[in-house]
Enzyme design. Structure first.
Site, PDB file in Angstrom:
ATOM      1  N   ARG A  58       0.791  -1.238  -0.106  1.00 56.54           N
ATOM      2  CA  ARG A  58       0.208  -0.197  -0.043  1.00 56.54           C
ATOM      3  C   ARG A  58       0.771   1.330   0.074  1.00 56.54           C
ATOM      4  O   ARG A  58       0.318   2.291  -0.241  1.00 56.54           O
ATOM      5  CB  ARG A  58      -1.018  -0.019   1.103  1.00 56.54           C
ATOM      6  CG  ARG A  58      -1.743   1.228   1.387  1.00 56.54           C
ATOM      7  CD  ARG A  58      -3.040   1.133   2.246  1.00 56.54           C
ATOM      8  NE  ARG A  58      -2.820   0.399   3.383  1.00 56.54           N
ATOM      9  CZ  ARG A  58      -2.033   0.701   4.487  1.00 56.54           C
ATOM     10  NH1 ARG A  58      -1.555   2.199   4.439  1.00 56.54           N
ATOM     11  NH2 ARG A  58      -2.018   0.192   5.709  1.00 56.54           N
ATOM     12  N   ASP A 185      -7.036  16.265 -16.667  1.00 56.50           N
ATOM     13  CA  ASP A 185      -7.331  14.793 -16.816  1.00 56.50           C
ATOM     14  C   ASP A 185      -7.437  14.341 -18.380  1.00 56.50           C
ATOM     15  O   ASP A 185      -7.960  14.910 -19.362  1.00 56.50           O
ATOM     16  CB  ASP A 185      -9.042  14.710 -16.583  1.00 56.50           C
ATOM     17  CG  ASP A 185      -9.532  13.098 -16.747  1.00 56.50           C
ATOM     18  OD1 ASP A 185      -8.917  12.450 -17.404  1.00 56.50           O
ATOM     19  OD2 ASP A 185     -10.251  12.679 -15.925  1.00 56.50           O
ATOM     20  N   LYS A 210      -8.760   3.062 -19.528  1.00 57.95           N
ATOM     21  CA  LYS A 210      -9.128   3.345 -20.748  1.00 57.95           C
ATOM     22  C   LYS A 210      -7.605   3.000 -21.794  1.00 57.95           C
ATOM     23  O   LYS A 210      -7.614   1.910 -21.685  1.00 57.95           O
ATOM     24  CB  LYS A 210      -9.722   4.760 -21.059  1.00 57.95           C
ATOM     25  CG  LYS A 210     -10.637   5.251 -19.839  1.00 57.95           C
ATOM     26  CD  LYS A 210     -11.755   4.592 -19.709  1.00 57.95           C
ATOM     27  CE  LYS A 210     -12.881   4.555 -18.420  1.00 57.95           C
ATOM     28  NZ  LYS A 210     -12.693   6.127 -17.935  1.00 57.95           N
TER      29      LYS A 210
HETATM   30  C1  LIG Z   1     -13.140   6.708 -16.786  1.00 55.50           C
HETATM   31  C2  LIG Z   1     -12.897   8.007 -16.607  1.00 55.50           C
HETATM   32  C3  LIG Z   1     -12.324   8.353 -15.175  1.00 55.50           C
HETATM   33  C4  LIG Z   1     -12.279   7.654 -14.011  1.00 55.50           C
HETATM   34  O1  LIG Z   1     -11.375   6.495 -14.180  1.00 55.50           O
HETATM   35  P1  LIG Z   1     -11.970   4.921 -13.587  1.00 55.50           P
HETATM   36  O2  LIG Z   1     -10.712   4.082 -13.787  1.00 55.50           O
HETATM   37  O3  LIG Z   1     -13.133   4.516 -14.181  1.00 55.50           O
HETATM   38  O4  LIG Z   1     -12.242   5.301 -12.121  1.00 55.50           O
HETATM   39  C5  LIG Z   1     -11.936   9.766 -15.264  1.00 55.50           C
HETATM   40  N1  LIG Z   1     -11.714  10.650 -16.088  1.00 55.50           N
HETATM   41  C6  LIG Z   1     -12.466  10.215 -17.445  1.00 55.50           C
HETATM   42  C7  LIG Z   1     -11.971  11.268 -18.550  1.00 55.50           C
HETATM   43  C8  LIG Z   1     -12.709   8.941 -17.611  1.00 55.50           C
HETATM   44  O5  LIG Z   1     -13.128   8.837 -18.757  1.00 55.50           O
END
Ligand SMILES: *Cc1c(COP(=O)(O)O)cnc(C)c1O
Length: 394
Positions: A58, A185, A210
């Protein structure tokens, strides 16, 4: 001076070296929760942070598998250090809890990933953190949103699911003047197409679920920033504990080895699909940053080297027609998530963004007819043929 390797080579090699114990060529999966110390002195030094090394999975740097992945992503993003997480949301949570405190103010893009929106709307205010949701594609609105106590600007560009693009360089400059951290992001673009840190942002984060993992078979997140910032974040990572599993870290390393190849194909296919949709009489509008019709196409062109694989569009006939389209596809999967090798299609207003209140969805153009498609790496003729037959059914 050593010549810097090109991006695709770094996707394959960065962060990795043969295992020093057995010489394994690929980075081993360290499926362990704890690490053995040579003696009490070493254990104490590791805990005190006086000696680099591993302690407990962790606690950063987690395991050598995690460390290799963090180093690879940090290198691709052009940052000094990285930290992996159990999911994109675990990364965002640690980032806001680690950097913000009661009385602080956060400026966020008004169209963000649905769970990010809910975290900012419902959880942060309970902790005494105020959030302003701003159309960050309008620089005047961003400029006017800064307050004395603004400590973070959170940008999502291109934004999920409207594909709205904002100017990272300009906003990062404003954030710096106000002493606020600029976070991007970068999930939709990946560092292959967009490097927020080189554009002036302080932190770039991604959901590894993703494009980074790339195969829709894992959950993960990653944050990249300066060494100083990441070492401040490290204790919060240990306290909140949203740690990526060692096997997931290994899958991400494997996924990243083909990032450059996959992203090229995603983008090439998406442009063909976007052009097809734009020319189809059954489609009312299409938003793809690579199309000249996109409202921020010029900003996208300035800060992105390609436009990735995400498209949103509205079908003539609104929600009902969109539903028929999504129920009629055969090759495309009706599924949320994105960035997979396979083409995924979904309806944000009833799925990923159902948690955003209806009036707000309308005000930020997440309309009921909006269909989001994550174009995969199949052959474009087959994706288009599938959409064509489904559009005939609406
Ligand atoms: C999917 C996504 C997230 C969150 O990610 P997880 O791995 O599902 O927690 C955050 N920002 C964007 C733009 C996303 O497409």
């Amino acid at each position: 001076m050593e010549r810097e390797m090109k991006f695709g080579t770094r996707c394959v090699h960065s962060g990795e070296k043969p295992d020093p114990v057995y010489g394994a060529h690929t980075t081993p999966i360290f499926q362990t929760s704890t690490f053995v110390f040579e003696n009490t002195e070493q254990g104490a030094a590791r805990f005190a942070g006086e000696e680099a090394g591993y302690v407990y999975t962790r606690i950063p740097p987690n395991t050598p598998t995690h460390a290799a992945l963090a180093e690879k992503v940090a290198d691709l993003e052009g940052g000094e250090a990285g930290q992996t997480f159990a999911s994109g949301m675990a990364a965002i949570t640690a980032l806001v809890l680690g950097h913000l405190k009661q009385g602080d103010h956060l400026i966020s893009t008004d169209v963000v990933y649905g769970c990010t929106y809910s975290l900012f709307l419902t959880v942060l205010p309970r902790l005494g953190i105020k959030v302003s949701f701003i159309d960050t594609s309008d620089l005047d609105k961003v400029r006017a949103a800064f307050k004395e106590n603004t400590k973070m600007v959170f940008l999502e560009t291109p934004a999920n699911p409207t594909m709205t693009v904002c100017d990272i360089g300009e906003i990062a400059c404003m954030a710096r003047e106000h002493g606020a951290l600029c976070v991007v992001d970068n999930t939709f673009s990946t560092p292959y197409f967009q490097k927020p840190l080189e554009l002036g942002a302080d932190v770039s984060l991604s959901s590894c679920t993703k494009y980074i993992g790339g195969h829709a078979d894992l959950l993960g997140g990653v944050v990249v920033g300066s060494k100083d910032f990441m070492s401040c974040l490290a204790p919060v990572v240990g306290y909140t504990g949203g740690i990526m599993g060692p096997h997931e870290a290994w899958l991400c390393i494997r996924g990243l080895k083909t990032l450059h190849l996959r992203m090229e194909k995603h983008a090439e296919n998406a442009l063909e699909v976007a052009e097809f949709l734009e020319s189809h009489p059954g489609v009312e509008w299409v938003r793809y940053p690579g199309l000249p019709s996109h409202p921020q196409h010029l900003i996208a062109k300035k800060q992105m080297s390609g436009y990735s694989g995400m498209i949103s569009f509205g079908v003539r006939g609104g929600l009902e027609a969109g539903r028929r389209l999504m129920d009629s596809v055969r090759l495309c999967s009706l599924a949320v998530s994105l960035g997979a090798t396979d083409t995924l299609i979904q309806h944000p207003a009833s799925m990923t963004h159902a948690c955003v209140p209806c009036e707000i969805r309308k005000s930020v153009c997440i309309t009921d007819e909006l269909v989001r498609i994550s174009v995969g790496i199949e052959e474009p003729e087959d994706i288009i043929a599938d959409l064509e037959q489904a559009l005939e059914k609406i």
